[in-house]
Design a protein around this motif. Structure first.
Motif, short mmCIF file in Angstrom:
data_model
loop_
_atom_site.label_atom_id
_atom_site.label_comp_id
_atom_site.label_asym_id
_atom_site.label_seq_id
_atom_site.Cartn_x
_atom_site.Cartn_y
_atom_site.Cartn_z
N PHE A 39 0.85 -1.18 0.00
CA PHE A 39 0.00 0.00 0.00
C PHE A 39 0.89 1.24 0.00
O PHE A 39 1.65 1.46 0.93
CB PHE A 39 -0.90 0.02 1.24
N ASP A 40 0.80 2.04 -1.05
CA ASP A 40 1.57 3.27 -1.12
C ASP A 40 0.67 4.51 -1.07
O ASP A 40 0.66 5.26 -0.11
CB ASP A 40 2.42 3.31 -2.38
N CYS A 41 -0.13 4.67 -2.10
CA CYS A 41 -0.94 5.90 -2.19
C CYS A 41 -2.22 5.82 -1.35
O CYS A 41 -2.77 6.83 -0.95
CB CYS A 41 -1.31 6.18 -3.64
N ARG A 42 -2.71 4.61 -1.14
CA ARG A 42 -3.96 4.39 -0.40
C ARG A 42 -5.18 4.96 -1.11
O ARG A 42 -6.25 5.08 -0.52
CB ARG A 42 -3.88 5.00 1.01
N SER A 43 -5.04 5.33 -2.36
CA SER A 43 -6.17 5.87 -3.12
C SER A 43 -6.44 5.09 -4.40
O SER A 43 -7.40 5.35 -5.10
CB SER A 43 -5.93 7.34 -3.46
N GLY A 44 -5.55 4.14 -4.72
CA GLY A 44 -5.71 3.35 -5.93
C GLY A 44 -5.04 3.93 -7.15
O GLY A 44 -5.07 3.34 -8.23
N SER A 45 -4.41 5.09 -7.00
CA SER A 45 -3.82 5.76 -8.17
C SER A 45 -2.47 5.19 -8.58
O SER A 45 -2.12 5.20 -9.76
CB SER A 45 -3.67 7.26 -7.88
N CYS A 46 -1.70 4.66 -7.63
CA CYS A 46 -0.35 4.18 -7.97
C CYS A 46 -0.35 2.75 -8.50
O CYS A 46 0.51 2.36 -9.27
CB CYS A 46 0.59 4.30 -6.77
N GLY A 47 -1.31 1.95 -8.07
CA GLY A 47 -1.43 0.59 -8.57
C GLY A 47 -0.52 -0.44 -7.93
O GLY A 47 -0.48 -1.58 -8.37
N THR A 48 0.24 -0.06 -6.91
CA THR A 48 1.17 -1.02 -6.30
C THR A 48 0.46 -2.16 -5.58
O THR A 48 1.03 -3.22 -5.38
CB THR A 48 2.11 -0.31 -5.31
N CYS A 49 -0.76 -1.94 -5.18
CA CYS A 49 -1.50 -2.99 -4.45
C CYS A 49 -2.30 -3.89 -5.37
O CYS A 49 -2.98 -4.82 -4.91
CB CYS A 49 -2.42 -2.36 -3.41
N ALA A 50 -2.26 -3.64 -6.67
CA ALA A 50 -3.14 -4.33 -7.61
C ALA A 50 -2.93 -5.84 -7.63
O ALA A 50 -1.80 -6.34 -7.60
CB ALA A 50 -2.92 -3.76 -9.02
N HIS A 51 -4.05 -6.56 -7.65
CA HIS A 51 -4.06 -8.03 -7.76
C HIS A 51 -5.10 -8.41 -8.81
O HIS A 51 -6.20 -7.84 -8.85
CB HIS A 51 -4.45 -8.67 -6.44
N TRP A 52 -4.74 -9.40 -9.62
CA TRP A 52 -5.73 -9.97 -10.52
C TRP A 52 -6.64 -10.91 -9.72
O TRP A 52 -6.22 -11.48 -8.72
CB TRP A 52 -5.07 -10.74 -11.66
N ALA A 53 -7.88 -11.04 -10.18
CA ALA A 53 -8.83 -11.90 -9.49
C ALA A 53 -9.75 -12.59 -10.48
O ALA A 53 -10.04 -12.04 -11.55
CB ALA A 53 -9.66 -11.09 -8.49
N VAL A 54 -10.17 -13.79 -10.12
CA VAL A 54 -11.14 -14.54 -10.91
C VAL A 54 -12.49 -14.43 -10.20
O VAL A 54 -12.60 -14.78 -9.02
CB VAL A 54 -10.73 -16.02 -11.06
N VAL A 55 -13.48 -13.92 -10.91
CA VAL A 55 -14.80 -13.70 -10.32
C VAL A 55 -15.76 -14.78 -10.81
O VAL A 55 -15.88 -15.02 -12.02
CB VAL A 55 -15.34 -12.30 -10.68
N ASP A 56 -16.43 -15.44 -9.86
CA ASP A 56 -17.39 -16.49 -10.17
C ASP A 56 -16.81 -17.54 -11.11
O ASP A 56 -17.47 -18.00 -12.06
CB ASP A 56 -18.67 -15.89 -10.77
#
Length: 208
Positions: free
Chosen positions: A158-175
């Protein structure tokens, strides 16, 4: 004049009581609706279970017991049990719903496994993290908070805590739709409506 004023106050008091009773009935009805919208799940878990139980309301033991923590790599982790599930029965016995009764029933079980009957809100979304821990999450909750429930927050940058930097991004499979994985940023993304399961993939995009 005084009589008229007293009469007006009396009418207002009666009106307030009527409104309060109506709200109480509506609240009771809502609780009944909530109870009827629960999904029942039965899981068979080898001992040791590897999870932590907690009273739903410490001030009211009659509210039952829920699953507060599931240990990574535990036997519970290999089943469909989720954090936030509420225990309704142990080995089919619905009489043990208090914390001490549930713990005693599990401890006294002579076989090498325990069958738990669980309930969770029917609209809860099951979020499974790369460490194998599953959380029955309410719609609208931040994925970052759910990661903390699953003890996975240390694996997210977690860097920006706003979603703008993308460092926390994870791919996910839904349903279970592996053809169209979605990219989530846990610091700002919330559990969406209209889905049943979200499988968060590891940072390299490979399912655990």
């Amino acid at each position: 004049m005084i009589y008229s004023t007293v009469l007006s106050y009396a009418i207002l008091i009666c009106l307030a009581i009527t409104i309060a009773n109506t709200l109480a009935l509506s609240s009771a009805s809502a609780r009944r609706c909530d109870a009827s919208s629960q999904k029942m799940v039965e899981v068979c878990i080898p001992k040791p279970l590897g999870m932590v139980l907690e009273e739903v309301d410490a001030n009211d033991p009659s509210q039952g017991v829920c699953i507060r923590q599931i240990n990574k790599g535990s036997n519970a982790c290999q089943t469909d049990v989720c954090i936030n599930d509420q225990i309704i029965a142990v080995n089919g016995d619905e009489s043990c719903c208090a914390f001490d009764a549930i713990m005693d029933r599990i401890a006294q079980e002579t076989s090498d496994q325990v069958t738990l009957t669980l309930q969770r809100p029917s609209n809860a979304v099951v979020v499974c993290w790369p460490n194998g821990v599953k959380v029955a999450a309410p719609v609208g909750e931040y994925l970052g908070n759910i990661a903390q429930d699953a003890a996975y927050q240390d694996q997210i940058d977690f860097d920006c805590r706003s979603g703008s930097c993308g460092t926390c991004a994870h791919w996910a499979v839904v349903d279970n739709n592996t053809e169209k994985p979605r990219l989530y940023r846990p610091c700002s993304a919330k559990v969406p409506k209209g889905v049943e399961t979200i499988q968060i993939l590891s940072r390299d995009g490979v399912a655990p």
